[in-house]
Design a protein around this motif. Structure first.
Motif, PDB file in Angstrom:
ATOM      1  N   GLU A   1     -13.314   5.748   9.655  1.00 52.82           N
ATOM      2  CA  GLU A   1     -12.138   6.614   9.513  1.00 52.82           C
ATOM      3  C   GLU A   1     -12.223   7.410   8.210  1.00 52.82           C
ATOM      4  OE1 GLU A   1      -8.119   4.920  10.794  1.00 52.82           O
ATOM      5  OE2 GLU A   1      -9.347   3.108  10.527  1.00 52.82           O
TER       6      GLU A   1
ATOM      7  N   MET B   1       0.825  -1.207   0.000  1.00 47.74           N
ATOM      8  CA  MET B   1       0.000   0.000   0.000  1.00 47.74           C
ATOM      9  C   MET B   1       0.863   1.263   0.000  1.00 47.74           C
ATOM     10  SD  MET B   1      -2.819   1.498  -0.251  1.00 47.74           S
ATOM     11  CE  MET B   1      -3.847   0.046  -0.307  1.00 47.74           C
ATOM     12  N   GLN B   2       1.954   1.239   0.735  1.00 39.94           N
ATOM     13  CA  GLN B   2       2.819   2.420   0.764  1.00 39.94           C
ATOM     14  C   GLN B   2       3.369   2.725  -0.617  1.00 39.94           C
ATOM     15  OE1 GLN B   2       3.181   4.574   3.438  1.00 39.94           O
ATOM     16  NE2 GLN B   2       4.015   5.800   1.763  1.00 39.94           N
TER      17      GLN B   2
ATOM     18  N   ILE C   1     -10.921  -0.840  -1.233  1.00 42.91           N
ATOM     19  CA  ILE C   1      -9.743  -1.617  -1.626  1.00 42.91           C
ATOM     20  C   ILE C   1     -10.027  -2.513  -2.838  1.00 42.91           C
ATOM     21  CG2 ILE C   1     -10.166  -3.616  -0.120  1.00 42.91           C
ATOM     22  CD1 ILE C   1      -6.789  -1.892  -0.230  1.00 42.91           C
TER      23      ILE C   1
ATOM     24  N   VAL D   1      -9.834   3.096   1.277  1.00 45.64           N
ATOM     25  CA  VAL D   1     -10.349   2.476   2.499  1.00 45.64           C
ATOM     26  C   VAL D   1     -10.041   0.975   2.438  1.00 45.64           C
ATOM     27  CG1 VAL D   1     -12.330   2.255   4.033  1.00 45.64           C
ATOM     28  CG2 VAL D   1     -12.227   4.151   2.387  1.00 45.64           C
ATOM     29  N   ASN D   2      -9.527   0.430   3.513  1.00 49.64           N
ATOM     30  CA  ASN D   2      -9.167  -0.985   3.559  1.00 49.64           C
ATOM     31  C   ASN D   2     -10.399  -1.870   3.793  1.00 49.64           C
ATOM     32  OD1 ASN D   2      -7.395  -3.142   3.386  1.00 49.64           O
ATOM     33  ND2 ASN D   2      -6.896  -3.111   5.562  1.00 49.64           N
ATOM     34  N   GLU D   3     -11.438  -1.602   3.007  1.00 49.42           N
ATOM     35  CA  GLU D   3     -12.675  -2.383   3.030  1.00 49.42           C
ATOM     36  C   GLU D   3     -13.194  -2.460   1.594  1.00 49.42           C
ATOM     37  OE1 GLU D   3     -15.831  -1.342   5.693  1.00 49.42           O
ATOM     38  OE2 GLU D   3     -14.465  -0.483   7.177  1.00 49.42           O
TER      39      GLU D   3
ATOM     40  N   PHE E   1      -4.673   6.673   3.153  1.00 44.64           N
ATOM     41  CA  PHE E   1      -5.106   5.289   3.358  1.00 44.64           C
ATOM     42  C   PHE E   1      -5.644   5.156   4.772  1.00 44.64           C
ATOM     43  CE2 PHE E   1      -4.093   0.852   4.683  1.00 44.64           C
ATOM     44  CZ  PHE E   1      -4.999   0.221   3.844  1.00 44.64           C
ATOM     45  N   VAL E   2      -6.858   4.636   4.895  1.00 47.26           N
ATOM     46  CA  VAL E   2      -7.473   4.411   6.212  1.00 47.26           C
ATOM     47  C   VAL E   2      -7.976   2.977   6.273  1.00 47.26           C
ATOM     48  CG1 VAL E   2      -8.111   6.835   6.526  1.00 47.26           C
ATOM     49  CG2 VAL E   2      -9.745   5.254   5.464  1.00 47.26           C
ATOM     50  N   GLN E   3      -8.178   2.484   7.486  1.00 43.73           N
ATOM     51  CA  GLN E   3      -8.575   1.091   7.673  1.00 43.73           C
ATOM     52  C   GLN E   3     -10.076   0.863   7.548  1.00 43.73           C
ATOM     53  OE1 GLN E   3      -6.675  -1.605   7.893  1.00 43.73           O
ATOM     54  NE2 GLN E   3      -4.786  -0.417   7.786  1.00 43.73           N
ATOM     55  N   THR E   4     -10.886   1.818   8.006  1.00 45.11           N
ATOM     56  CA  THR E   4     -12.324   1.572   8.090  1.00 45.11           C
ATOM     57  C   THR E   4     -13.130   2.681   7.427  1.00 45.11           C
ATOM     58  OG1 THR E   4     -12.624   2.784  10.173  1.00 45.11           O
ATOM     59  CG2 THR E   4     -11.955   0.455  10.336  1.00 45.11           C
ATOM     60  N   ARG E   5     -14.395   2.363   7.161  1.00 48.77           N
ATOM     61  CA  ARG E   5     -15.291   3.366   6.581  1.00 48.77           C
ATOM     62  C   ARG E   5     -15.541   4.519   7.542  1.00 48.77           C
ATOM     63  NH1 ARG E   5     -20.216  -0.125   4.773  1.00 48.77           N
ATOM     64  NH2 ARG E   5     -18.510  -1.567   4.393  1.00 48.77           N
TER      65      ARG E   5
END
Length: 198
Positions: free
Chosen positions: A23, A1-2, A128, A192-194, A17-21
């Protein structure tokens, strides 16, 4: 991702880049300032993270909402045009390639046009699942996943409203673009990581 974020920055985007919706929603809200004008591009992702509701209920901005229930087609078109000259345009994308291209199709063209030119700033929210290897995969995803699901969604909505379903690939995916950023940091991208949207 980086590596992807570094590539996007080199291409001229302002990437996050964020982990959740949740965020993603909180970060998105920082782009919306009192007194600004806001335009909308069709995006299930924007709705799924709660940003659409946030924007619609914000009384401190001027929103050109072509999705408001009960407006005429004439008013809808007028608002789409007004959205092209806003301070901020909020949308999703059909695909993002690993070398930094946003790949999209549109029916009326307002969303793809706004990505290219018009609004001062564009905010793109991406799940993602939209990341693809290259342009070929981007267009393949667009036609075989995003467009098909959007046809189904729009026809289901028409049926719910008691209207004849009339949407197909020819009238919702007939204007195509792939772009890289041109003006530095004009387009901000939140990944988003979802899995979100189509």
């Amino acid at each position: 991702m980086q590596q992807l974020l570094d590539t996007l920055k080199q291409c001229g985007y302002d990437p996050y880049f964020v982990q959740t919706r949740q965020e993603a929603l909180e970060l998105s809200k920082t782009f919306i300032k009192d007194g600004m004008s806001v335009g909308l591009g069709g995006s299930t992702t924007v709705s799924e993270i709660g940003l659409l509701d946030e924007i619609v209920n914000n009384k401190n901005i001027t929103l050109f909402n072509q999705y408001e229930n009960g407006i005429s087609m004439e008013e809808n078109t007028k608002r789409r045009r007004e959205g092209m000259l806003t301070d901020l345009y909020v949308t999703g994308t059909n695909a993002l390639t690993k070398d930094g291209k946003l790949v999209n199709a549109d029916g009326s063209g307002n969303r793809v046009a706004a990505l290219i030119f018009g609004p001062k700033k564009v905010l793109v929210v991406i799940g993602i699942n939209k990341i693809v290897e290259n342009l070929d995969e981007g267009f393949k995803r667009l036609m075989e996943v995003a467009a098909v699901k959007n046809v189904d969604r729009m026809n289901s909505k028409s049926i719910e409203m008691g209207k004849e379903p009339r949407h197909n690939l020819d009238n919702i995916a007939n204007k195509f673009t792939y772009i890289k950023a041109d003006v530095q940091n004009r387009i901000s991208i939140i990944i988003v990581n979802e899995e979100l949207g189509y």
